[in-house]
Design a protein around this motif. Structure first.
Motif, PDB file in Angstrom:
ATOM      1  N   SER A  17      72.844  94.340  97.227  1.00 25.52           N
ATOM      2  CA  SER A  17      73.476  94.540  95.439  1.00 25.52           C
ATOM      3  C   SER A  17      74.609  93.755  95.391  1.00 25.52           C
ATOM      4  N   LYS A  18      74.899  93.866  93.438  1.00 23.81           N
ATOM      5  CA  LYS A  18      76.651  93.004  92.762  1.00 23.81           C
ATOM      6  C   LYS A  18      76.611  93.887  91.962  1.00 23.81           C
TER       7      LYS A  18
ATOM      8  N   THR B 186      75.404  91.679  99.760  1.00 29.24           N
ATOM      9  CA  THR B 186      76.373  92.003  98.330  1.00 29.24           C
ATOM     10  C   THR B 186      77.962  91.924  98.350  1.00 29.24           C
ATOM     11  N   VAL B 187      77.943  91.803  96.847  1.00 38.77           N
ATOM     12  CA  VAL B 187      78.615  90.787  96.086  1.00 38.77           C
ATOM     13  C   VAL B 187      79.085  92.200  95.378  1.00 38.77           C
ATOM     14  N   TRP B 188      81.579  91.809  95.551  1.00 37.02           N
ATOM     15  CA  TRP B 188      81.816  93.136  94.841  1.00 37.02           C
ATOM     16  C   TRP B 188      82.835  91.889  94.068  1.00 37.02           C
ATOM     17  N   ASN B 189      82.219  92.068  92.385  1.00 34.43           N
ATOM     18  CA  ASN B 189      83.237  90.672  91.400  1.00 34.43           C
ATOM     19  C   ASN B 189      83.791  91.841  90.401  1.00 34.43           C
TER      20      ASN B 189
ATOM     21  N   ILE C 186      72.400  95.230  90.782  1.00 34.45           N
ATOM     22  CA  ILE C 186      72.996  94.692  89.478  1.00 34.45           C
ATOM     23  C   ILE C 186      73.454  95.712  88.603  1.00 34.45           C
TER      24      ILE C 186
END
Length: 219
Positions: free
Chosen positions: A98-99, A78-81, A119
């Motif tokens: 999930s992104k 998972t990406v947290w941006n 996403i």
């Protein structure tokens, strides 16, 4: 997933969970640990703000967890941006792989769930109501990212997305800027949405999507 494996994954996520809560909340809220972060979450940018509306409980929001059997939850990252603001209105699960990219305002209703590998890219304003279920491999974004010109006139690259209550968004759906629809709808797998559908209790499907059926319900 067995109970022992579930607790093991929570244990692995403790360092990121502690960091994340202390980063976003005052100490009296942070020590309640309202948000659990999986060890497989890439915290690319932890900026902006998070606000939780209503009663705060431990683990009410989970990011990077899940057990969709067609994906490898141990390697699914998972990406947290986040640089903008996210408002949580209750229980939320953002599944593994999930992104989440936010530069604008993302509002999430109570009992929100992404199963896996989807996403959300919010450059302006995206709102989800209560009881929204998003399946895997969906893409929801309110921006074109690049400037588009028609007869040398630049088009607005950003818009808004507003999704009502009790909606089921099936797998491989794309929801683009300026999409709106009301309550208790089903968006069929593989559909692409890009306008105001002004509907409730409907089946939305196709490329581009249109309303195929009315007076539907789902569980």
């Amino acid at each position: 997933m067995t109970i022992s494996k579930m607790y093991w994954l929570y244990f692995l996520g403790i360092p990121k969970t502690i960091y994340f809560n202390l980063k976003y909340f005052p100490i009296l809220i942070a020590i309640k640990f309202p948000i659990f972060i999986s060890h497989n979450v890439l915290l690319n940018k932890c900026k902006g703000k998070i606000e939780i509306i209503g009663k705060i409980t431990t683990g009410m929001i989970k990011i990077g967890y899940g057990d969709v059997p067609i994906f490898d939850r141990y390697k699914s990252r998972t990406v947290w941006n986040v640089q903008g603001k996210i408002i949580f209105n209750g229980i939320c699960n953002i599944g593994h792989g999930s992104k989440i990219g936010v530069g604008g305002m993302l509002t999430i209703g109570n009992n929100f769930s992404i199963t896996a590998e989807s996403i959300i890219l919010c450059d302006n304003d995206i709102k989800f109501g209560e009881n929204v279920l998003i399946s895997w491999n969906c893409q929801i974004m309110d921006t074109d990212f690049h400037s588009i010109y028609i007869d040398e006139v630049q088009q607005d690259p950003i818009g808004k997305i507003n999704i009502g209550n009790t909606n089921w968004i099936c797998s491989n759906v794309q929801i683009l800027k300026n999409t709106q629809f009301g309550d208790n709808n089903v968006v069929a797998a593989g559909s692409i949405l890009n306008k105001n559908y002004n509907c409730s209790n409907s089946l939305i499907a196709g490329i581009p999507a249109k309303i195929l059926s009315n007076n539907i319900s789902w569980k």
